[in-house]
Structures are given as C-alpha cells and as structure tokens.
Scaffold this motif. Structure first.
Motif, short mmCIF file in Angstrom:
data_model
loop_
_atom_site.label_atom_id
_atom_site.label_comp_id
_atom_site.label_asym_id
_atom_site.label_seq_id
_atom_site.Cartn_x
_atom_site.Cartn_y
_atom_site.Cartn_z
N PHE A 184 28.45 30.21 34.09
CA PHE A 184 29.12 30.71 33.16
C PHE A 184 28.48 30.40 31.73
O PHE A 184 28.28 29.43 31.64
N THR A 185 28.25 31.58 30.80
CA THR A 185 27.78 31.25 29.32
C THR A 185 28.89 31.46 28.31
O THR A 185 28.61 31.14 27.37
N LYS A 186 29.86 32.02 28.89
CA LYS A 186 31.08 32.42 27.82
C LYS A 186 32.12 31.96 28.41
O LYS A 186 32.62 31.99 29.69
N GLU A 187 33.19 31.32 27.38
CA GLU A 187 34.53 30.86 27.94
C GLU A 187 35.60 31.44 26.89
O GLU A 187 35.23 31.58 25.66
N ILE A 193 46.25 40.69 26.69
CA ILE A 193 45.47 39.50 25.86
C ILE A 193 44.13 39.92 25.59
O ILE A 193 43.24 40.00 26.58
N ALA A 194 43.55 40.41 24.22
CA ALA A 194 42.35 40.49 24.09
C ALA A 194 41.51 39.22 24.09
O ALA A 194 41.89 38.13 23.72
N HIS A 195 40.43 39.24 24.71
CA HIS A 195 39.42 38.21 24.75
C HIS A 195 38.14 38.69 23.87
O HIS A 195 37.71 39.80 23.96
N ASP A 196 37.31 37.76 23.76
CA ASP A 196 36.03 37.99 22.88
C ASP A 196 34.90 37.65 23.87
O ASP A 196 33.63 37.56 23.10
N LEU A 197 35.00 37.89 25.03
CA LEU A 197 33.69 37.67 25.90
C LEU A 197 32.83 38.66 25.88
O LEU A 197 31.48 38.61 26.12
N ALA A 227 36.69 44.29 29.76
CA ALA A 227 35.34 44.05 29.08
C ALA A 227 36.12 43.30 28.02
O ALA A 227 35.62 42.79 27.03
N THR A 228 37.35 43.97 27.44
CA THR A 228 38.14 43.56 26.18
C THR A 228 39.24 42.81 26.29
O THR A 228 39.86 42.10 25.38
N ASN A 229 39.99 43.00 27.40
CA ASN A 229 41.35 42.42 27.80
C ASN A 229 41.77 41.91 28.87
O ASN A 229 41.08 42.27 30.09
N LEU A 230 42.44 40.97 29.20
CA LEU A 230 43.14 40.54 30.21
C LEU A 230 44.52 41.27 30.42
O LEU A 230 45.40 41.08 29.38
N ILE A 231 45.00 41.97 31.34
CA ILE A 231 46.15 42.63 31.57
C ILE A 231 46.90 41.79 32.40
O ILE A 231 46.78 41.84 33.67
N ILE A 232 48.18 41.16 32.19
CA ILE A 232 48.90 40.41 32.88
C ILE A 232 50.38 41.06 33.30
O ILE A 232 50.79 41.47 32.42
N ARG A 233 50.73 41.16 34.52
CA ARG A 233 52.06 41.73 34.95
C ARG A 233 52.53 40.48 35.83
O ARG A 233 52.13 39.84 36.70
N PHE A 234 53.91 40.15 35.09
CA PHE A 234 54.80 39.15 35.70
C PHE A 234 55.84 39.83 36.81
O PHE A 234 55.93 40.93 36.69
N ALA A 235 55.91 39.08 37.91
CA ALA A 235 56.76 39.51 38.99
C ALA A 235 58.22 39.69 38.50
O ALA A 235 58.56 39.01 37.44
N ILE A 262 52.55 29.89 29.01
CA ILE A 262 51.57 29.98 30.16
C ILE A 262 50.06 30.18 29.20
O ILE A 262 50.01 30.94 28.23
N VAL A 263 48.98 29.66 29.69
CA VAL A 263 47.57 29.95 28.97
C VAL A 263 46.52 30.42 30.04
O VAL A 263 46.54 29.92 31.15
N PHE A 264 45.85 31.35 29.61
CA PHE A 264 44.86 32.07 30.48
C PHE A 264 43.64 31.43 29.97
O PHE A 264 43.34 31.46 28.77
N GLU A 265 42.67 31.39 30.91
CA GLU A 265 41.32 31.00 30.59
C GLU A 265 40.34 32.11 31.60
O GLU A 265 40.71 32.30 32.72
N ALA A 266 39.25 32.48 30.76
CA ALA A 266 38.46 33.26 31.44
C ALA A 266 36.98 33.07 31.09
O ALA A 266 36.58 32.28 30.30
N TRP A 267 36.12 33.27 32.04
CA TRP A 267 34.72 32.72 32.08
C TRP A 267 33.93 33.97 32.41
O TRP A 267 34.10 34.87 33.18
N ALA A 268 32.57 34.23 31.69
CA ALA A 268 31.87 35.12 32.25
C ALA A 268 30.38 34.46 31.58
O ALA A 268 30.02 33.35 31.09
#
Length: 141
Positions: A28-31, A47-51, A101-109, A135-141
């Motif tokens: 992974f080179t981006k976080e 949640i918009a991300h900047d990856l 490519a631009t967002n994480l889309i989360i759906r809670f039960a 809650i905190v989300f982490e994403a890698w690419a």
C-alpha cells in the motif's frame, strides 16, 4: 557485482523482495483515516477519501467515548466489516462498506453495533455500544 534483494517472509515462505516497479502492486502506498463517525442503527455514511483510487483494503475500529464493560475512555476496539445474526433471532448487527475511487459508503444494520461476549476484563456479554463509541474507518491503496 551481484546485488542481493532483501528477504521477506510471505505466507510462511522466505522470498526475495521484488525491486522497483515489481513491488508497486504488493504494498500500500496511500492511506486514509476518517474522522470519528457517529454510529446510527439503520443509518448510512458517505465518507469522502483522498486516495484517488478504489481502496484495496478497508478496516474499522471503535473509539470509546463513554466507559462501559471495562472498556476505558479512549480505548480502541478493532471491528470487522460485516453483518451478524445473534443467536437464533433475526436481529442483525454490524455494517457493510462499499469502496469507490472517491468515497466509502457505509450502511449500518438495523440492530446497530453490539459487542457480543466482549467485556474487556471478564468476557461476559456487553450491552449495545452505539451510544458509547464512535467509529473510525481506515483505507489503503
């Protein structure tokens, strides 16, 4: 002169570490780390991300805001991305995540998020934690 590549252990096997462009697809080179988010049963987050690309991996953890079940203020609790069914009842808990490519889309039960059998000291079942944590989300690419 022979240049030796560093050795790494991958899946229990020792291998030479690829060099240069060969390595690009393996690490992974981006976080991205989201700000703390509120957990809402049956709710959704975008949640918009900047990856700049679709993340290869997404993880989440809870941050304790109100102490409960021997979890202290500020403790971080790793959480998996999925839905669960508790016992034989149709009570769904957890969440899912779509990666774009631009967002994480989360759906809670509809049941929100619970820690089952998760008292930090005694392992006795804990109560609902949506009101006690963010809650905190982490994403890698």
């Amino acid at each position: 002169m022979t240049v030796r590549k560093p050795l790494v252990r991958i899946g229990g096997k020792v291998r030479q570490l690829p060099a240069g462009d060969e390595l690009a697809g393996l690490i992974f080179t981006k976080e991205f780390v989201s700000p703390e988010q509120t957990i809402t049963a049956g709710g959704a987050l975008t949640i918009a991300h900047d990856l700049g690309v679709k993340p290869k991996d997404v993880k989440a953890y809870l941050v304790v805001k109100t102490a409960f079940s021997n979890w202290a203020l500020g403790d971080e609790i790793f959480w998996k991305l999925d839905y669960e069914q508790a016992n034989a009842t149709p009570f769904l808990t957890g969440f899912t995540c779509k990666r774009h490519a631009t967002n994480l889309i989360i759906r809670f039960a509809s049941g929100g998020i619970w820690l089952h059998d998760a008292n930090a000291a005694t392992y006795v079942a804990a109560t609902t934690i949506a009101a006690n944590c963010k809650i905190v989300f982490e994403a890698w690419a």
